[in-house]
Design an enzyme around this catalytic site. Structure first.
Site, mmCIF file in Angstrom:
data_model
loop_
_atom_site.group_PDB
_atom_site.id
_atom_site.type_symbol
_atom_site.label_atom_id
_atom_site.label_comp_id
_atom_site.label_asym_id
_atom_site.label_seq_id
_atom_site.Cartn_x
_atom_site.Cartn_y
_atom_site.Cartn_z
ATOM 1 N N LEU A 54 -0.824 -3.100 1.954
ATOM 2 C CA LEU A 54 -0.658 -1.795 1.733
ATOM 3 C C LEU A 54 0.849 -1.309 1.806
ATOM 4 C CD1 LEU A 54 -3.736 0.113 2.909
ATOM 5 C CD2 LEU A 54 -3.362 -0.178 0.432
ATOM 6 N N ASP A 55 1.373 -0.302 0.669
ATOM 7 C CA ASP A 55 2.725 -0.120 0.994
ATOM 8 C C ASP A 55 3.098 0.544 2.366
ATOM 9 O OD1 ASP A 55 2.851 -1.174 -1.683
ATOM 10 O OD2 ASP A 55 3.156 1.159 -2.306
ATOM 11 N N MET A 56 4.264 0.341 2.999
ATOM 12 C CA MET A 56 4.601 1.194 4.146
ATOM 13 C C MET A 56 4.046 2.557 4.297
ATOM 14 S SD MET A 56 7.576 0.581 6.527
ATOM 15 C CE MET A 56 8.605 1.521 7.133
#
Ligand code: URA
Length: 266
Positions: free
Chosen positions: A108-110
């Site tokens: 998952l993105d930051m």
């Protein structure tokens, strides 16, 4: 069912049977507290404990964890700058043995929150990320701009048909797979996904999006392609398994047997 110790240790990455003979000679290998030397010793993985040079070997089943990823953490096990999702695990999940084996299924993105699976089971990982198995991932989205009823219908169709997304960073432009489903939520339905969170949207900015692939920044790029922007993104389901709402961001728990069976059956 019993198995020879050399087979078990070979399987756990300690080298060939010959290497394990040497290991038993040169290092302290304890079976239920007693040192053993014979590489043909039978082990019952359900009952026995093996400690190799001070480190307990996990003879038991694979590990399966569900985490509610907190924002501002990186989905990898090393990052010189930022906190990683592995940093959030307790020390018993950070043994040298598990450091090699425990991995996350899909990143998952930051700035994305939500459902992340940690496991030692490569079969499950393969199953959930293989494009062939077609497992849906569902995201709760808050958009920057309110959508009109008319535009909502257009978006539903464009996403379902397979929308074209623009290039971003080093990723080329692409056609998304058809079959993505968007469902619009009213404030009441959205409120359960923004508990524990400082995020708030306004009417007509809430959606659930299910996609069956995982291109780079895919959800963000899909909404950008219809002239909107994601301001908050949280994965809430993988296949039919949903994120436990009692997990606050940053918390995790073991997946139940039922959840594991459901994920395996996807
Ligand atoms: N899509 C995104 O844009 N970001 C994620 O983290 C996951 C899916």
């Amino acid at each position: 069912m019993s198995e020879r110790i050399d087979k078990i240790l070979a399987h756990e990455g300690f080298g060939s049977r010959k290497d394990i003979k040497k290991l038993l000679r040169n290092y302290e290998v304890l079976l239920n507290g007693t040192r053993i030397f014979d590489s043909a010793t039978q082990i019952d993985p359900e009952k026995d404990t093996i400690i190799v040079d001070g480190e307990e070997i996990n003879l038991h089943q694979n590990i399966y964890l569900m985490m509610n990823k907190i924002m501002h953490t990186v989905s990898s096990n090393k990052d010189g700058e930022h906190q990683t999702v592995f940093d959030l695990l307790d020390d018993d999940m950070k043994t040298p043995y598990l450091q090699d084996k425990l991995h996350i299924i899909g990143r998952l993105d930051m700035d994305t929150e939500g459902f992340l699976i940690f496991t030692t089971d490569g079969n499950l990982t393969h199953k959930l990320i293989s494009p062939k198995t077609h497992v849906g991932k569902t995201y709760f989205c808050i958009l920057e701009h309110s959508e009109t009823e008319e535009h909502k219908k257009q978006i539903e169709k464009q996403f379902f048909d397979g929308i074209h997304i623009a290039a971003e960073d080093n990723e080329p432009e692409a056609d998304c797979q058809s079959g993505a489903i968007v469902k619009w939520l009213d404030d009441a339905a959205a409120s359960k996904y923004i508990q524990n969170s400082s995020w708030e949207g306004s009417a007509n900015t809430y959606a659930l999006l299910t996609i069956y692939e995982g291109k780079y920044h895919q959800v963000k790029r899909m909404f950008a392609a219809v002239d909107n922007k994601i301001v908050f993104l949280k994965r809430i389901a993988i296949g039919k398994t949903t994120l436990d709402p009692s997990l606050a961001p940053g918390e995790y728990r073991e997946l139940s047997d039922e959840e594991i069976d459901n994920l395996m059956a996807e």
